[in-house]
Scaffold this motif. Structure first.
Motif, PDB file in Angstrom:
ATOM      1  N   VAL A  78      14.287   2.353  -4.239  1.00 39.91           N
ATOM      2  CA  VAL A  78      14.292   2.886  -2.875  1.00 39.91           C
ATOM      3  C   VAL A  78      12.926   3.492  -2.583  1.00 39.91           C
ATOM      4  CG1 VAL A  78      16.771   3.330  -2.824  1.00 39.91           C
ATOM      5  CG2 VAL A  78      15.219   5.110  -3.615  1.00 39.91           C
ATOM      6  N   TYR A  79      12.600   3.526  -1.294  1.00 38.83           N
ATOM      7  CA  TYR A  79      11.349   4.154  -0.880  1.00 38.83           C
ATOM      8  C   TYR A  79      11.576   4.929   0.396  1.00 38.83           C
ATOM      9  CZ  TYR A  79      10.642   0.777   2.929  1.00 38.83           C
ATOM     10  OH  TYR A  79      10.776   0.043   4.076  1.00 38.83           O
ATOM     11  N   ASP A  80      10.592   5.718   0.743  1.00 44.23           N
ATOM     12  CA  ASP A  80      10.663   6.510   1.975  1.00 44.23           C
ATOM     13  C   ASP A  80       9.246   6.607   2.523  1.00 44.23           C
ATOM     14  OD1 ASP A  80      11.725   8.191   3.976  1.00 44.23           O
ATOM     15  OD2 ASP A  80      10.939   9.936   2.901  1.00 44.23           O
ATOM     16  N   GLY A  81       9.005   6.085   3.712  1.00 43.30           N
ATOM     17  CA  GLY A  81       7.677   6.142   4.303  1.00 43.30           C
ATOM     18  C   GLY A  81       7.497   5.025   5.308  1.00 43.30           C
ATOM     19  N   TRP A  82       6.572   5.238   6.261  1.00 49.52           N
ATOM     20  CA  TRP A  82       6.354   4.268   7.331  1.00 49.52           C
ATOM     21  C   TRP A  82       4.858   4.109   7.561  1.00 49.52           C
ATOM     22  CZ3 TRP A  82      10.905   2.182   8.351  1.00 49.52           C
ATOM     23  CH2 TRP A  82      12.046   2.957   8.100  1.00 49.52           C
ATOM     24  N   GLY A  83       4.474   3.075   8.247  1.00 52.57           N
ATOM     25  CA  GLY A  83       3.076   2.907   8.617  1.00 52.57           C
ATOM     26  C   GLY A  83       2.277   2.259   7.515  1.00 52.57           C
ATOM     27  N   GLU A  84       0.971   2.444   7.593  1.00 52.40           N
ATOM     28  CA  GLU A  84       0.057   1.838   6.632  1.00 52.40           C
ATOM     29  C   GLU A  84       0.034   2.641   5.348  1.00 52.40           C
ATOM     30  OE1 GLU A  84      -1.666  -0.960   6.975  1.00 52.40           O
ATOM     31  OE2 GLU A  84      -0.788  -1.349   8.927  1.00 52.40           O
ATOM     32  N   GLU A  85       0.074   1.953   4.244  1.00 49.15           N
ATOM     33  CA  GLU A  85       0.082   2.635   2.944  1.00 49.15           C
ATOM     34  C   GLU A  85      -1.323   2.800   2.386  1.00 49.15           C
ATOM     35  OE1 GLU A  85       0.402   4.195  -0.756  1.00 49.15           O
ATOM     36  OE2 GLU A  85       1.702   4.335   0.978  1.00 49.15           O
ATOM     37  N   ALA A  86      -2.129   1.734   2.376  1.00 44.17           N
ATOM     38  CA  ALA A  86      -3.456   1.816   1.768  1.00 44.17           C
ATOM     39  C   ALA A  86      -4.477   2.164   2.833  1.00 44.17           C
ATOM     40  CB  ALA A  86      -3.824   0.496   1.108  1.00 44.17           C
ATOM     41  N   SER A  87      -5.210   3.234   2.617  1.00 46.31           N
ATOM     42  CA  SER A  87      -6.175   3.682   3.610  1.00 46.31           C
ATOM     43  C   SER A  87      -7.542   3.069   3.392  1.00 46.31           C
ATOM     44  CB  SER A  87      -6.298   5.207   3.567  1.00 46.31           C
ATOM     45  OG  SER A  87      -6.697   5.633   2.279  1.00 46.31           O
ATOM     46  N   SER A  88      -7.751   2.380   2.273  1.00 49.41           N
ATOM     47  CA  SER A  88      -9.023   1.722   2.012  1.00 49.41           C
ATOM     48  C   SER A  88      -8.756   0.524   1.124  1.00 49.41           C
ATOM     49  CB  SER A  88      -9.994   2.685   1.320  1.00 49.41           C
ATOM     50  OG  SER A  88      -9.487   3.076   0.053  1.00 49.41           O
ATOM     51  N   GLY A  89      -9.784  -0.234   0.862  1.00 48.20           N
ATOM     52  CA  GLY A  89      -9.605  -1.401   0.020  1.00 48.20           C
ATOM     53  C   GLY A  89      -9.699  -2.677   0.835  1.00 48.20           C
ATOM     54  N   PRO A  90      -9.560  -3.822   0.188  1.00 43.38           N
ATOM     55  CA  PRO A  90      -9.750  -5.101   0.880  1.00 43.38           C
ATOM     56  C   PRO A  90      -8.657  -5.413   1.889  1.00 43.38           C
ATOM     57  CG  PRO A  90      -8.989  -5.461  -1.374  1.00 43.38           C
ATOM     58  CD  PRO A  90      -9.317  -3.995  -1.253  1.00 43.38           C
TER      59      PRO A  90
END
Length: 993
Positions: free
Chosen positions: A725-737
């Motif tokens: 299970v997870y909990d969270g919305w939107g973009e996960e990685a703020s940097s990277g390719p």
């Protein structure tokens, strides 16, 4: 005592170990014109006590009365470290740095600091460990000063050394031996190893021309050694010993880093491993030294236990002892004699070398610190380590007391009666005649040290009494395959399959064919084989014991290390063969991973249970030593295998019951899951950038266990039933390719976790993973958000069996807060309101369907799990009552079956006799199942009815032949199954509870 001395002197005379020496020293100082009456009484008292402890201190003070300021210095009580010694060795501003001035300054500073160090210990201002640390810091500072001075002189004449590409080429000095361990004594040599970064290149040039790298660094060593070791009118600084360098006296004075590392990795011997274990960068470019030590680490610390190390070090110690006996009279030598300092150092170093490859936390060059680490790692008993530490302090304090008499390079007790009385008093023995009690105490210390050393180094190596039956075993080993008597002799000896026994005897007699077994290994095998064979004959199944013993020798290549280990540990040898004769499951483990034999020697199997915190710490340490992902995967699997061996061994021999064993296996799985979660997050971070979430915190991720994992009742062959299970919305990685949405991030995280645990490497797999109990099963996404998880089950999407599975849900890894929230969701789903319908009838239909479709009782076999009265019956009966009453009784909301049973009985939801029938039946069934899964090589819940396997299983459960063996076990099993089946039928029909 004379009364004409000032008050401070009279006080010092009363406390001095030798008042006569003290008074003589005071008179000589007065003759030199030292105004003792003007001294501060406290300083004068300190001076007098030191004069009564050390003849050399008196000589120095008479030669240079100005040294007496040491005793009036308020900082006398403070310990000095390397930076402060460097400051004292530095040239005064404006003083020309000629060789004469530099040599004189080093020697005079050294003399004043030696007086200070000797005085601090004599006045009880510094224990021996602090004195050793100060002496080492002084030596480090002196080496650093000498190296810097030598470097400056050479560079001024020949230029700076550069590599072939123009890169700087710097030198590093490693302190070895006692200097490496920060435990120099008052008259120690300093053992040094000089390295430089690059083997090629040359200097930039100067008045003396260019030099190639080898010539430059060789001259650098000679200059530095001369600065430290040349005897002038002011004495010397430290004697320097370079014999520990590669190839000893025949090798170059300084070595390029790569050449030195290559020498040890290709040609290094056991004594050089012991020497490098205490190596420490102390001067110059320390990074060169750190890189070198990292490269030779695999040579110094081997991953598996190697008791040839013990044998080699014992031989080396014996040669040293014989040599010291010829030179110094043997036991009079505090360092090299019986039970002396060297034996204790060898004791610690041997254990560190043997165990340091697997337990990096025991790697420590300092003897006292090493003892503590060995105890904390469980290699030594705490009381033993504490006693030996006290012995070491006693011996080193005594060594310093002897050396401070004349500052001679000696470790021998003095023969002069007055000197012997002085060292006895320095050791704390008072009275009119302190020597007798002192010598008695010394003998006790040395006996304890010698005994400990002997137990480790000589534990079973040679001289052991021959095992009973060894003669008959040797006769069996001598049987040739074509001997017409072979079958009859082997059958008479208890072997049911003479043909296979003969093949195994060949391996036991000669080792595996081909070049794998060395001549030394074959000699070891010849010595240990009779005891191994006799142990096999004593097993319940001698054929199986001999078969697996042969397989083990073939798989391990009859390596010297394993054979030496078995010879040196007879109890371990018997334990190993007993295991081979009892458990195919454990035998296959050991044959596939011979290095797990280390666990038996370490005694790790004797640790009955470990906490999750301890398991996570040990796994974390194992993973920290891995250099890449492949090594981390292998390290995790080795950890899992070693822990399973420990648990199964305790289970096999009754130290752990089925419930306790299941709980321990579950904790191992949780530790591995947690490590896999952490590794998966790090891998994703490297690929997609650091985790973060637009508009909020990081995505939370949790692993929920179901079934036996959730109930903390795993067995050795269990899959891990999980929901992610997870909990969270939107973009996960703020940097990277690339950027990942939370759902995609969580899905990839779950996939990595499953792959990290279930992928097969050369070490096998860790755990098989099963995520089919997630919402919508295989058709649903691998990971679900917590709101979606709740909506699925609350909206009626879940089947009855899915809601039943949730009873055993428990957070097992990942974000603990999210895990607790998931469990709260389950409690609301299952227990918030009274059930709309009686769950017992539906679960009864499911149980009946399982009996019809899954039960494997045919040909007289017994299905411990799905058969009538089996484990499924207990589980369904208990869970039906949990669903029926859990809304009003929180004690029933547990994923663990035995805990739920207790809650049902205490809450009045189950009659005592019914609860007893289910509880006793469940425990007996789990006990038989656990033993069956240890004895069998493959997971099974089906009990065979053949006499041989049934008898072996019964013996393992404690049924003797006189009690009826296998048939008695089956009768008891059937009684429990009848009782369980009756209670289960009653409950699921709605009549019970």
């Amino acid at each position: 005592m004379s009364t004409h001395w000032p008050a401070g002197a009279r006080e010092g005379l009363a406390a001095a170990p030798s008042p006569a020496w003290a008074e003589l020293g005071l008179r000589r100082l007065r003759e030199q014109g030292v105004p003792l009456e003007d001294w501060d009484p406290a300083g004068l008292s300190r001076l007098t006590r030191v004069l009564g402890s050390s003849r050399v201190a008196g000589s120095w003070l008479c030669a240079e009365p100005c040294l007496g300021q040491v005793f009036t210095d308020p900082a006398l009580a403070a310990e000095l470290d390397r930076p402060r010694y460097l400051a004292r060795l530095a040239a005064p501003a404006g003083e020309p740095e000629t060789p004469e001035a530099f040599f004189r300054r080093l020697r005079r500073v050294r003399r004043s600091e030696m007086l200070r160090v000797i005085s601090r210990e004599a006045l009880a201002l510094a224990p021996v460990a602090v004195t050793a640390r100060e002496m080492s810091a002084l030596a480090e500072a002196a080496v650093e000063a000498a190296l810097a001075w030598s470097w400056a002189r050479l560079c001024a004449r020949h230029g700076v050394p550069l590599g072939p590409g123009g890169e700087p080429n710097r030198s590093c000095v490693l302190g070895m031996g006692k200097l490496g361990g920060s435990e120099l004594n008052l008259s120690s040599d300093v053992d040094l190893l000089f390295l430089y970064r690059i083997g090629r290149g040359e200097t930039t040039g100067g008045p003396g021309g260019r030099l190639d790298a080898r010539t430059f660094f060789s001259r650098l060593v000679r200059l530095a050694v001369e600065a430290l070791g040349r005897v002038t009118g002011d004495g010397l600084v430290f004697r320097v010993d370079l014999d520990l360098r590669p190839e000893g006296r025949s090798g170059p004075l300084a070595q390029p880093l790569d050449d030195a590392a290559g020498y040890y990795l290709c040609w290094g011997q056991t004594w050089e491993r012991a020497a490098l274990m205490r190596a420490r960068p102390i001067a110059g470019d320390l990074e060169v030294g750190r890189r070198f030590l990292a490269e030779v680490e695999p040579f110094v610390y081997r991953r598996s236990l190697d008791y040839t190390t013990v044998e080699d070090l014992a031989e080396m110690k014996q040669r040293i002892a014989e040599s010291s006996g010829r030179r110094s009279g043997g036991d009079a030598d505090l360092k090299l004699g019986r039970g002396g300092i060297r034996e204790l150092e060898f004791f610690v170093q041997t254990l560190q070398l043997v165990h340091g490859g697997r337990l990096p936390r025991v790697r420590e060059p300092n003897t006292l610190e090493g003892l503590g680490l060995l105890a904390r790692a469980g290699v030594l008993e705490g009381a033993v380590a504490e006693d030996l530490a006290g012995c070491y302090r006693f011996l080193r304090t005594l060594e310093h007391a002897v050396q401070s008499l004349h500052l001679l390079r000696t470790h021998r007790l003095p023969s002069a009666p007055e000197e012997l009385r002085v060292v006895a008093r320095r050791q704390g023995f008072g009275g009119g005649e302190p020597v007798g009690p002192f010598l008695e105490a010394l003998d006790g210390v040395r006996s304890r040290v010698h005994g400990a050393y002997g137990r480790v180094v000589h534990g079973g190596h040679g001289g052991a009494e021959e095992e009973p039956g060894a003669r008959e075993a040797r006769e069996l080993l001598a049987l040739a395959p074509d001997d017409p008597r072979a079958s009859a002799v082997l059958e008479k000896a208890g072997f049911r399959n003479p043909g296979k026994a003969l093949a195994a005897l060949s391996l036991l007699r000669s080792g595996p064919p081909g070049p794998r077994a060395t001549a030394r290994a074959r000699r070891l095998l010849g010595r240990v084989a009779p005891a191994l064979l006799e142990a096999a004959r004593q097993c319940p199944d001698p054929d199986q014991a001999l078969l697996w013993l042969g397989e083990f020798l073939a798989a391990s290549g009859a390596r010297e290390g394993y054979l030496s280990l078995l010879e040196g540990n007879p109890a371990t040898a018997r334990l190993l063969v007993t295991l081979f004769g009892t458990s195919g499951f454990l035998s296959r483990y050991l044959v596939g991973h011979p290095e797990l034999l280390d666990e038996l020697v370490l005694g790790s199997y004797a640790v009955r249970d470990k906490s999750l915190e301890r398991l996570e710490a040990e796994l974390g340490e194992a993973l920290a030593g891995a250099r890449d992902e492949e090594e981390r995967l292998d390290a995790l699997r080795r950890f899992r295998n070693a822990e399973f061996l420990r648990i199964a061994w305790n289970d096999l021999y009754g130290a752990l019951g089925p419930e306790e064993a299941g709980a321990q296996v579950t904790l191992v799985a949780q530790a591995c899951l947690e490590a896999a979660c952490r590794e998966a997050r790090e891998q994703l971070a490297r690929k997609y950038g650091p985790p973060g979430q637009a508009g909020g915190g990081p995505v939370r991720f949790a692993v929920l266990g179901l079934g036996k994992l959730g109930g903390a009742e795993l067995d050795y062959h269990s899959d891990l039933d999980v929901i992610f299970v997870y909990d969270g919305w939107g973009e996960e990685a703020s940097s990277g390719p690339s950027r990942l949405a939370a759902a995609e991030y969580a899905a990839r995280l779950a996939q990595r976790v499953m792959s990290l645990l279930s992928a097969r490497t050369r070490e096998g797999i860790a755990f098989r993973m099963d995520a089919r109990l997630r919402p919508s099963g295989r058709a649903g996404p691998l990971v679900t958000s917590l709101p979606s998880f709740e909506a699925y089950h609350r909206g009626g999407g879940g089947q009855t069996w899915e809601r039943q599975a949730l009873i055993r849900l428990r957070p097992v890894a990942g974000d603990p807060g999210l895990g607790r929230e998931a469990r709260s969701v389950v409690d609301r789903l299952l227990y918030q309101d009274p059930p709309a319908a009686d769950p017992r009838s539906e679960l009864g239909r499911m149980r009946d369907r399982m009996r019809a479709e899954v039960c494997r009782e045919e040909g007289g076999t017994i299905d411990l799990k799905a058969g009538p009265g089996g484990l499924v019956d207990v589980t369904f009966a208990v869970q039906a009552l949990q669903l029926l009453h859990g809304w009003k009784d929180e004690a029933l909301r547990t994923p663990n079956i035995p805990a739920a049973l207790e809650g049902l009985k205490h809450g009045g939801h189950l009659a005592d006799e019914d609860g007893a029938a289910l509880g006793e039946g469940y425990r007996f069934l789990r006990r038989v199942e656990a033993r069956l899964r240890i004895v069998q090589e493959r997971p099974t819940d089906v009990l065979p009815r053949q006499a041989g396997p049934l008898g072996d299983l019964a013996r393992g459960l404690g049924y003797t032949q006189t009690q009826g063996g296998g048939e008695a076990m089956v009768r008891e099993l059937e009684r429990h199954r009848r009782n369980v089946s009756a209670v289960c039928d009653d409950i699921l029909r709605g009549g019970g509870a």
